[in-house]
Design a protein around this motif. Sequence first.
Motif, mmCIF file in Angstrom:
data_model
loop_
_atom_site.group_PDB
_atom_site.id
_atom_site.type_symbol
_atom_site.label_atom_id
_atom_site.label_comp_id
_atom_site.label_asym_id
_atom_site.label_seq_id
_atom_site.Cartn_x
_atom_site.Cartn_y
_atom_site.Cartn_z
ATOM 1 N N LEU A 196 0.826 -1.201 0.000
ATOM 2 C CA LEU A 196 0.000 0.000 0.000
ATOM 3 C C LEU A 196 0.862 1.255 0.000
ATOM 4 N N TRP A 197 1.889 1.262 0.832
ATOM 5 C CA TRP A 197 2.798 2.411 0.855
ATOM 6 C C TRP A 197 3.457 2.592 -0.512
ATOM 7 N N HIS A 198 3.899 1.490 -1.087
ATOM 8 C CA HIS A 198 4.533 1.535 -2.402
ATOM 9 C C HIS A 198 3.571 2.127 -3.437
ATOM 10 N N GLY A 199 2.313 1.700 -3.398
ATOM 11 C CA GLY A 199 1.343 2.194 -4.368
ATOM 12 C C GLY A 199 1.082 3.669 -4.240
ATOM 13 N N LEU A 200 1.067 4.172 -3.019
ATOM 14 C CA LEU A 200 0.769 5.581 -2.784
ATOM 15 C C LEU A 200 1.972 6.484 -2.981
ATOM 16 N N GLU A 201 3.151 5.968 -2.682
ATOM 17 C CA GLU A 201 4.344 6.816 -2.676
ATOM 18 C C GLU A 201 5.327 6.539 -3.812
ATOM 19 N N GLU A 202 5.343 5.308 -4.330
ATOM 20 C CA GLU A 202 6.444 4.938 -5.223
ATOM 21 C C GLU A 202 6.015 4.214 -6.490
ATOM 22 N N ASN A 203 4.716 4.092 -6.728
ATOM 23 C CA ASN A 203 4.237 3.325 -7.878
ATOM 24 C C ASN A 203 3.848 4.217 -9.051
ATOM 25 N N GLY A 204 4.241 5.456 -9.003
ATOM 26 C CA GLY A 204 3.905 6.385 -10.080
ATOM 27 C C GLY A 204 4.862 7.555 -10.054
ATOM 28 N N ASP A 205 4.388 8.708 -10.512
ATOM 29 C CA ASP A 205 5.266 9.878 -10.577
ATOM 30 C C ASP A 205 4.866 10.948 -9.563
ATOM 31 N N TYR A 206 4.146 10.525 -8.503
ATOM 32 C CA TYR A 206 3.666 11.493 -7.528
ATOM 33 C C TYR A 206 3.657 10.850 -6.149
ATOM 34 N N ARG A 207 4.265 11.524 -5.177
ATOM 35 C CA ARG A 207 4.358 10.993 -3.818
ATOM 36 C C ARG A 207 3.148 11.491 -3.019
ATOM 37 N N PHE A 208 2.092 10.702 -3.074
ATOM 38 C CA PHE A 208 0.784 11.125 -2.581
ATOM 39 C C PHE A 208 0.789 11.382 -1.072
#
Length: 419
Positions: free
Chosen positions: A69-81
């Motif tokens: 979940l952390w990876h998806g929100l913070e590191e799975n795209g181009d935006y650190r949500f």
Amino acid sequence: MSAPVVDVWGPVAPEARSSFPSAPEPHDEWVLGGGTAWVYYSPLNRRQLIRPVILSDGFSSGSSNPDQLWHGLEENGDYRFISELHATGRDVIILGYADRTASITDNAETAIECIRRALAERVGRSKLAVGGFSMGGLITRYALAKMEQDPSLPDHETSLYLSYDTPHQGAWFPIAIQAFTHFATDNWGDTPGIGPVLRQFSGLLNSPAAKQMARWHIEKADATPEQTSERVAFLEALEEVGGWPRSPRKIGVANGVATGTGNGIKADATAVRCDGDTLHDTWLKTQAKGEQVVARLQRSGGEPVSVRTNGLPEIDGAPGGLFTVPSPAGDTGSFGLAGLLMGLLGNTVDPDVITTSCFIPSISAVAAGDISDPKALYQPISPDGSPLDAFVCAGRNEGHTTMTEELGAWIVNEIAANG
């Protein structure tokens, strides 16, 4: 061998499940009746829960994985949500579940418990922001609406509801792939190695949550695609609590475009085909309108099984969030996953594969139309065509729940502007 599974951040190949780096230790962890909430306070709030944002996990097998979940929100795209929410003074509560295949209404009880805990732990009177990714948007939508309708429950004190590529009008999983998965499980479900993979994947498709989300579902290879009784019951339960929470501002985003432009996948095309030790001339096609043989399934030495559909739209190529599977060998998708299973069964798969398909049509993610309507799928989405107070669609058709600056920053700005 672990089963490929569909996760809130997109499906994850077996070898990728253990590759997520560890998430930072949460500042607090709430053990709930049906799950866990991991609390990350904003650095601006000195480890106090002042401005809570609850973000719900979605559909997958097993229990929620905080590292993923952390990876998806913070590191799975181009935006650190999470970091961007923290920068606005928001405290992030990531809500996970003990069983992500359980009924949406059952997991909504865990969401209600999380909301009540957040209100009890909150310092001050700031309103909550509550929502989720993929099915998590449905769980929290129902939870908030129920809290408004049930006099035994407290005020949810939520000023903003958000959903991220949530199947408000249903999800699409190709009938050809559902049929192949069940066919393979029936024939090789007891085979060492591949058998547990097939049984878990077939079970995932037939789980309570999957039946509630899927607009068309089959439990066996020769079944007729339809809405399940579980989905009908869920829609009735949602309607009984008003359909939507009424007091919060409601926003949503889609990982597909609003222009009506599809992803380029043609209807009635052979997506994947194989031949070999266990399967003979077996192929799956993309969905077409009208009567169609969408799959031919044949065990070597056995009789062929034709899988037929009638009246479904050309939905594989529709605008929307794509079914994608990250793996070390490169991203694949729904039909690519079927090809992977065919290969594991000892067959040669034709190299020319249509790997992916639409998973959450744009009109479903922003609740702007019926995905069974062939015209609505490919029409531009009108700003006033949704019960959401505001929504944004992506600039391209991209992977389901991909976190992008385009979508993530818009949500962060909406949360910041909402007090």
